[in-house]
Design an enzyme around this catalytic site. Structure first.
Site, PDB file in Angstrom:
ATOM      1  CE  LYS A 196      -9.946  -1.853  11.884  1.00  0.00           C
ATOM      2  NZ  LYS A 196      -9.223  -2.381  13.056  1.00  0.00           N
ATOM      3  CB  SER A 197      -4.241   2.369  14.839  1.00  0.00           C
ATOM      4  OG  SER A 197      -3.733   3.669  14.596  1.00  0.00           O
ATOM      5  CB  THR A 243      -8.444   0.706   6.434  1.00  0.00           C
ATOM      6  OG1 THR A 243      -7.521   1.149   5.430  1.00  0.00           O
ATOM      7  CG2 THR A 243      -9.851   0.653   5.844  1.00  0.00           C
ATOM      8  NE  ARG A 246      -1.642  21.718  26.095  1.00  0.00           N
ATOM      9  CZ  ARG A 246      -1.064  22.804  26.525  1.00  0.00           C
ATOM     10  NH1 ARG A 246      -1.791  23.847  26.883  1.00  0.00           N
ATOM     11  NH2 ARG A 246       0.250  22.901  26.600  1.00  0.00           N
ATOM     12  CG  ASP A 303      -2.076  -0.983   1.075  1.00  0.00           C
ATOM     13  OD1 ASP A 303      -2.359  -1.406  -0.060  1.00  0.00           O
ATOM     14  OD2 ASP A 303      -2.693  -1.327   2.103  1.00  0.00           O
ATOM     15  CE1 TYR A 355      -1.497   7.175  14.424  1.00  0.00           C
ATOM     16  CE2 TYR A 355      -0.841   8.920  12.917  1.00  0.00           C
ATOM     17  CZ  TYR A 355      -0.857   8.375  14.186  1.00  0.00           C
ATOM     18  OH  TYR A 355      -0.225   9.026  15.199  1.00  0.00           O
ATOM     19  CB  ALA A 397      -3.198  11.247  23.171  1.00  0.00           C
TER      20      ALA A 397
END
Length: 266
Positions: A167-168, A163, A150, A51, A165, A187
């Site tokens: 999705k993670s 599908t 932030r 990919d 980064y 985060a």
């Protein structure tokens, strides 16, 4: 597909891979196709690898709108942009000759940095802190202030980019037939001073997302455009809109986006 005979191959300069490709090169020429040295002369661009190689092929050939893209996997692993395997190249050539291929169109985003340079993204755009410090971003939707974020950063993903980064980071997987893009937090901090939605959200194709980096000493975040990272000094704004461009890729029948998602994740 009879009028699409000029092929350009995008692949790493690796001796083992080149050795595996030689039978494919010979086969396509025997079948009446032409291998061109310049992507500008091609009407089918074929990436070989995975990919990441497909994304690089699209980016390095400038998101061509007048050609088709094909992904060939170098290994037996499942990929979301690669419909064919290098050991079964005859299947790809046979399908092209007999018009058994369907064309899918993947949405692309336009990303403008500091109201100056504009880039295209097929997968996702990420903005992350370049140091061990949170980044503060004011988020606007259609020029209306939505939230002050932030945290570690934000991901803005196309449907096909959801599908990876995205999705993670607990974002949703979106059908690429839906013209939209998704914003996912990395985060985020939520307290009395900073309050965010706390979940990813999806914007329609006519929306404009504007991210304004708050200048608090962390003014050098890293911008990721697909699988390339850029360090731009003094980033002030990032504007994202769905482009009118669509990347046309070829696929086998009965091998939809959701077939590949199931094969990859389930």
């Amino acid at each position: 597909m009879d009028n699409r005979r000029n092929l350009y191959f995008y692949y790493k300069n690796d001796e083992k891979l080149i050795k595996k490709l030689k039978p494919l090169f010979a086969y396509v020429m025997e079948e009446g196709f032409h291998i061109v040295e310049d992507a500008k002369d091609a009407n089918i661009i074929i990436s070989v690898g995975g990919d990441g190689d497909f994304l690089q092929a699209v980016r390095n050939t400038k998101f061509r709108q007048d050609c088709l893209y094909v992904g060939i996997a170098e290994t037996n692993k499942s990929y979301l942009y690669c419909d064919f395997n290098i050991d079964q190249y005859d299947q790809m050539v046979h399908s092209m000759k007999n018009e058994h291929l369907e064309v899918r169109r993947f949405p692309v985003t336009d990303v403008t940095i500091n109201d100056q340079a504009t880039f295209h993204c097929l997968n996702e755009t990420t903005i992350r802190s370049a140091v061990i410090k949170t980044v503060v971003i004011d988020v606007f939707i259609d020029d209306k202030h939505f939230e002050r974020f932030r945290g570690d950063g934000l991901i803005v993903a196309t449907p096909t980019g959801t599908t990876g980064y995205n999705k993670s980071a607990s974002g949703a997987v979106i059908d690429p037939k839906i013209a939209c893009f998704q914003v996912t937090e990395l985060a985020s901090m939520n307290n009395n001073q900073y309050r965010t939605l706390g979940s990813s959200f999806v914007l329609n194709e006519d929306r404009t997302l504007r991210l304004e980096v708050v200048q608090d000493g962390n003014d050098y975040p890293i911008i990721g455009l697909d699988n390339e990272a850029y360090s731009v000094k003094n980033i002030q704004t990032i504007t994202v809109q769905l482009s009118d461009k669509r990347i046309k890729t070829v696929k086998l029948k009965n091998n939809s986006f959701w077939d590949r998602v199931q094969r990859t994740f389930l």
